[in-house]
Design an enzyme around this catalytic site. Structure first.
Site, PDB file in Angstrom:
ATOM      1  N   SER A  15     -14.079   3.270  -9.509  1.00  0.00           N
ATOM      2  CA  SER A  15     -13.687   4.185 -10.586  1.00  0.00           C
ATOM      3  C   SER A  15     -12.912   3.444 -11.673  1.00  0.00           C
ATOM      4  CB  SER A  15     -12.865   5.355 -10.038  1.00  0.00           C
ATOM      5  OG  SER A  15     -11.708   4.910  -9.385  1.00  0.00           O
ATOM      6  N   TYR A  63      -3.816  12.163   0.598  1.00  0.00           N
ATOM      7  CA  TYR A  63      -3.099  11.354  -0.385  1.00  0.00           C
ATOM      8  C   TYR A  63      -2.028  12.162  -1.132  1.00  0.00           C
ATOM      9  CZ  TYR A  63      -2.574   8.263  -4.502  1.00  0.00           C
ATOM     10  OH  TYR A  63      -2.079   7.485  -5.518  1.00  0.00           O
ATOM     11  N   THR A 107       2.788   2.080  -2.219  1.00  0.00           N
ATOM     12  CA  THR A 107       4.078   1.765  -2.838  1.00  0.00           C
ATOM     13  C   THR A 107       4.045   2.081  -4.328  1.00  0.00           C
ATOM     14  OG1 THR A 107       3.276  -0.494  -3.071  1.00  0.00           O
ATOM     15  CG2 THR A 107       4.748  -0.066  -1.227  1.00  0.00           C
ATOM     16  N   ASP A 108       2.842   2.181  -4.890  1.00  0.00           N
ATOM     17  CA  ASP A 108       2.746   2.320  -6.361  1.00  0.00           C
ATOM     18  C   ASP A 108       3.419   3.591  -6.870  1.00  0.00           C
ATOM     19  OD1 ASP A 108       0.712   3.836  -5.201  1.00  0.00           O
ATOM     20  OD2 ASP A 108      -0.821   3.283  -6.674  1.00  0.00           O
ATOM     21  N   GLY A 155     -13.203   2.581  -1.695  1.00  0.00           N
ATOM     22  CA  GLY A 155     -11.811   2.139  -1.794  1.00  0.00           C
ATOM     23  C   GLY A 155     -11.658   0.800  -2.497  1.00  0.00           C
ATOM     24  N   SER A 190     -12.226   0.572  -5.752  1.00  0.00           N
ATOM     25  CA  SER A 190     -11.929   0.947  -7.127  1.00  0.00           C
ATOM     26  C   SER A 190     -13.107   0.797  -8.088  1.00  0.00           C
ATOM     27  CB  SER A 190     -10.727   0.150  -7.634  1.00  0.00           C
ATOM     28  OG  SER A 190      -9.905   1.026  -8.316  1.00  0.00           O
ATOM     29  N   ASP A 214      -4.951   0.041  -9.913  1.00  0.00           N
ATOM     30  CA  ASP A 214      -6.369  -0.293  -9.985  1.00  0.00           C
ATOM     31  C   ASP A 214      -6.788  -0.705 -11.391  1.00  0.00           C
ATOM     32  OD1 ASP A 214      -6.093   0.670  -7.468  1.00  0.00           O
ATOM     33  OD2 ASP A 214      -7.395   2.409  -7.724  1.00  0.00           O
ATOM     34  N   GLU A 230       0.837  -1.210   0.000  1.00  0.00           N
ATOM     35  CA  GLU A 230       0.000   0.000   0.000  1.00  0.00           C
ATOM     36  C   GLU A 230       0.865   1.250   0.000  1.00  0.00           C
ATOM     37  OE1 GLU A 230      -3.219   0.019  -1.149  1.00  0.00           O
ATOM     38  OE2 GLU A 230      -3.499  -1.488   0.414  1.00  0.00           O
TER      39      GLU A 230
HETATM   40  P1  ADP Z   1     -13.555   4.195  -5.502  1.00  0.00           P
HETATM   41  O1  ADP Z   1     -12.848   4.005  -6.791  1.00  0.00           O
HETATM   42  O2  ADP Z   1     -12.748   3.776  -4.339  1.00  0.00           O
HETATM   43  O3  ADP Z   1     -14.913   3.601  -5.473  1.00  0.00           O
HETATM   44  P2  ADP Z   1     -13.378   6.918  -6.319  1.00  0.00           P
HETATM   45  O4  ADP Z   1     -13.655   8.192  -5.620  1.00  0.00           O
HETATM   46  O5  ADP Z   1     -12.051   6.714  -6.912  1.00  0.00           O
HETATM   47  O6  ADP Z   1     -13.749   5.757  -5.294  1.00  0.00           O
HETATM   48  O7  ADP Z   1     -14.427   6.742  -7.497  1.00  0.00           O
HETATM   49  C1  ADP Z   1     -15.805   6.807  -7.237  1.00  0.00           C
HETATM   50  C2  ADP Z   1     -16.473   7.641  -8.290  1.00  0.00           C
HETATM   51  O8  ADP Z   1     -16.454   6.929  -9.560  1.00  0.00           O
HETATM   52  C3  ADP Z   1     -17.959   7.861  -8.021  1.00  0.00           C
HETATM   53  O9  ADP Z   1     -18.154   8.970  -7.198  1.00  0.00           O
HETATM   54  C4  ADP Z   1     -18.496   8.082  -9.437  1.00  0.00           C
HETATM   55  O10 ADP Z   1     -18.235   9.384  -9.872  1.00  0.00           O
HETATM   56  C5  ADP Z   1     -17.646   7.152 -10.259  1.00  0.00           C
HETATM   57  N1  ADP Z   1     -18.290   5.835 -10.458  1.00  0.00           N
HETATM   58  C6  ADP Z   1     -17.842   4.642 -10.099  1.00  0.00           C
HETATM   59  N2  ADP Z   1     -18.680   3.648 -10.471  1.00  0.00           N
HETATM   60  C7  ADP Z   1     -19.697   4.242 -11.109  1.00  0.00           C
HETATM   61  C8  ADP Z   1     -20.890   3.756 -11.744  1.00  0.00           C
HETATM   62  N3  ADP Z   1     -21.212   2.469 -11.788  1.00  0.00           N
HETATM   63  N4  ADP Z   1     -21.713   4.681 -12.297  1.00  0.00           N
HETATM   64  C9  ADP Z   1     -21.403   5.990 -12.264  1.00  0.00           C
HETATM   65  N5  ADP Z   1     -20.311   6.485 -11.694  1.00  0.00           N
HETATM   66  C10 ADP Z   1     -19.463   5.639 -11.110  1.00  0.00           C
HETATM   67 MG    MG Z   2     -11.029   4.942  -7.336  1.00  0.00          MG
END
Ligand code: ADP
Ligand code: MG
Length: 388
Positions: free
Chosen positions: A128, A224, A35-36, A124, A126, A174, A33
């Protein structure tokens, strides 16, 4: 979440049946963690929770993005004009991927895309990256270019999208695991060379419990980027390109010469020891000597302690979970996972103890915080794929 549901919702939204469905998973990092971005090693698995993207072509050169997680917030781009960031934060992840594919010479085609995900958002795990990778794989499927972007490049395009369009300075982990994950394997990723190695993570009768603190963690809220800056500053003082190149002796010498502050010493020590733990963990899983899961679990606890004390990215909720998951019958190890400041903890347990351990953690957490954290069990799952 099912393919039937996304098909039904797609018909409701766009009036046609989707032509294809793709999937891209979320992830948990077993160890390695922070480390990337120090050019080190990470060891994530893809999880069974994933983002589905259903698509159908449209003939006006536009790409419409809709998500069941963001109702009434459709986003839309015109492939004839330069892609910029848009009004919906979530759509920027998709816009960035489309822009990146075009930059890499892919001729995208107009389409409607609907997303549905059971990766909890902002936990957390991922969501995103799974959204980005699902976007990339869907856009490539639409224009019949599935195999023209190699896995490493697709991960890079998705990371770049998150860095530039969504403004999150994440590393490559990720997106790499969401693209390259394999069932029953973790992925050892060298964040300097980009080299990857599939590591068997297939101990029979073990599961990984994921415990969500539901404390909102924001990768852009200062903690971060501050850690990244502290690591860069420490590397500069030590006269090395990145903390990947540091050793404990080097740090001790800098301390003795009063060249490095106590804070920089602790940040560096975390990175150096965490990289060593990650490589040791990969070896344990590869060679499977007697008691390797116990030893793997010890590395998990040590990783957590280092993140809590030296890197200071844990939080009381995460510490409570790890304290509750002490080595007891059926528990091998536990640690926070992801960037920290909230998010999730993972607990490696024997399958037949998973229920009782879940109960202990749920009860203990409730006693302290007056609510129960969502807890689910997961196994290493495959990376992105075409489903239909
Ligand atoms: P994590 O990746 O840990 O879940 P992030 O803050 O990096 O948290 O990313 C979350 C964001 O990604 C959400 O607030 C949204 O904007 C977007 N997101 C992720 N999955 C979806 C989805 N299925 N539909 C729409 N937006 C999404
Ligand atoms: Mg994310």
């Amino acid at each position: 979440m099912s393919t039937q549901k996304i098909k039904d919702e797609f018909r409701k939204a766009f009036g046609v049946t989707p032509k294809g469905i793709v999937a891209a998973p979320g992830r948990v990092n077993l160890i390695g963690e922070h480390t990337d971005y120090n050019d080190g090693f990470v060891l994530p698995i893809a999880i069974e929770q994933r983002t589905l993207a259903a698509w159908a072509p449209r003939d006006d050169g536009r790409v419409v993005f809709a998500s069941l997680q963001q109702p009434n917030k459709c986003d839309e781009i015109d492939l004839c004009t330069a892609i910029e960031t848009g009004q919906h934060a979530w759509g920027n992840y998709c816009r960035g991927v489309a822009a990146g594919l075009i930059e890499n010479g892919i001729e995208l085609a107009g389409c409607n895309i609907l997303f549905d995900s059971n990766v909890p958002l902002n936990a957390g795990l991922s969501s995103s990256a799974s959204l980005e990778v699902a976007t990339g794989v869907a856009l490539l499927a639409v224009c019949g270019s599935e195999s023209s972007v190699k896995p490493h490049l697709l991960a890079k395009i998705c990371q770049h999208a998150e860095n530039t369009f969504a403004g999150a300075p994440c590393g490559i982990m990720d997106q790499s695991i969401s693209v390259m994950g394999q069932a029953n394997h973790a992925l050892l990723l060298d964040c300097r060379s980009g080299q990857t190695r599939q590591i068997p993570f297939d101990a029979p009768n073990t599961v990984l419990l994921v415990v969500d603190t539901q404390v909102s963690h924001d990768i852009g809220d200062g903690g971060y980027p501050a850690r990244r800056k502290q690591c860069e500053a420490a590397a500069e003082i030590l006269g090395i390109p990145a903390l990947r190149d540091a050793t404990e002796e080097m740090i001790a010498q800098a301390v003795a010469a009063s060249k490095i502050s106590d804070l920089q010493m602790r940040r560096s020590r975390h990175v150096v020891t965490e990289i060593a733990r990650t490589l040791a963990a990969a070896d344990l899983l590869t060679f499977k000597a007697d008691g390797y899961l116990q030893k793997f679990g010890e590395l998990m606890y040590a990783s957590h302690a280092s993140l809590r004390d030296d890197f200071e990215v844990s939080c009381p909720e995460l510490d409570t979970i790890v304290d509750l998951a002490i080595p007891r019958s059926g528990v091998f190890g536990a640690r926070m996972t992801g960037g920290g400041f909230g998010g999730c903890a993972i607990v490696l347990v024997e399958e037949n103890h998973a229920e009782s351990v879940t109960q202990v953690i749920s009860d203990g957490f409730k006693k302290q915080y007056h609510r129960r954290p969502p807890i689910f069990a997961t196994h290493p799952a495959p990376g992105a794929m075409l489903i239909e």
